[in-house]
Write a protein that holds these residues in place. Structure first.
Motif: not given
Length: 264
Positions: A185-211
């Protein structure tokens, strides 16, 4: 001026001497946009129009890294070119920050262009950092190690992903992610796994119908529609990196032209 920029001088649309020539708006900041493989998205138009409509006064500089116009398969598989061009973008970022110290610098990448953007971050010298990064329809492997890239980001990396992206679900798995993983999977399909200790630095935003009201239907390239850029993406570019907040309603953890020249 570094040797990498000098080597690239023949590829610039317009340049002064051996380096990039930035536009008049660059005094207000710059956003580098890296299009997808084959440059089939023409997303720089939407990014530029959307940011300007949102009040952005900096330069939107399209970094055209591709070598096979309208042939994304070649650009996606010729990964050595993407890495070489990323090194050139690193030099452009450093040159900009040398010319305009303290001005905001942001990166936006689409599809394979997200790999170029991330590798450009990794190639920066220690003292150079950008503010925020936006990755759209990323064909980077969802487990790609962002540790080195994050050293050069003051704010956050915003990853917009969609399970409805047919390109990432089909052809990309055959040709491989831009970093060379096959059947993954690409990050554009499921999100990007953040490195350990950096979970707040990678913000994964899923597609929503309101877009959809802004022209983004969860496809591979429609995330650069002007309305979506203006109403959703611009907040990441216009916000101050030290106060930028994650979109708590949409952020979720990851699941298992510059002619390499500027255009103002």
């Amino acid at each position: 001026m570094s040797a990498r920029v000098c080597v690239a001088a023949g590829l610039l649309v317009f340049a002064a001497g051996c380096g990039p020539s930035f536009g008049a708006n660059a005094v207000n900041g710059i956003t580098f946009y890296c299009p997808g493989a084959g440059n089939i998205d023409f997303g720089d138009v939407g990014v530029r129009q959307g940011l300007e409509a949102a009040g952005y006064r900096g330069q939107v500089a399209t970094f055209t890294w591709t070598i096979a116009p309208l042939n994304p398969a070649i650009d996606q598989t010729l990964r050595v070119n993407a890495k070489l061009r990323a090194a050139i973008l690193s030099d452009y970022i450093e040159e900009y920050e040398n010319q305009y110290p303290g001005r905001p610098v942001n990166l936006v990448g689409l599809s394979a262009g997200t790999g170029v953007a991330v590798w450009a971050l990794e190639g920066l010298s220690a003292k150079y950092k950008v503010d925020n990064v936006v990755l759209l329809g990323s064909s980077l492997w969802f487990r790609y190690d962002m540790s080195e890239a994050l050293k050069h980001v003051r704010g956050k990396v915003y990853v917009y992903y969609s399970p409805h992206d047919a390109v990432l679900a089909g052809p990309m798995k055959v040709f491989g992610t831009i970093d060379g993983k096959f059947g993954e999977d690409g990050a554009g399909s499921v999100g990007l796994r953040p490195p350990k200790g950096a979970g707040d630095r990678i913000v994964n935003i899923p597609y929503r119908s309101e877009f959809q009201r802004y022209g983004y239907y969860g496809g591979h390239v429609d995330s650069t529609s002007p309305a979506f850029v203006r109403n959703v993406l611009a907040r990441h570019i216009l916000s101050e990196p030290k106060t930028a907040q994650a979109d708590t309603e949409s952020a979720t953890p990851a699941q298992p032209v510059l002619q390499a020249g500027t255009r103002d």
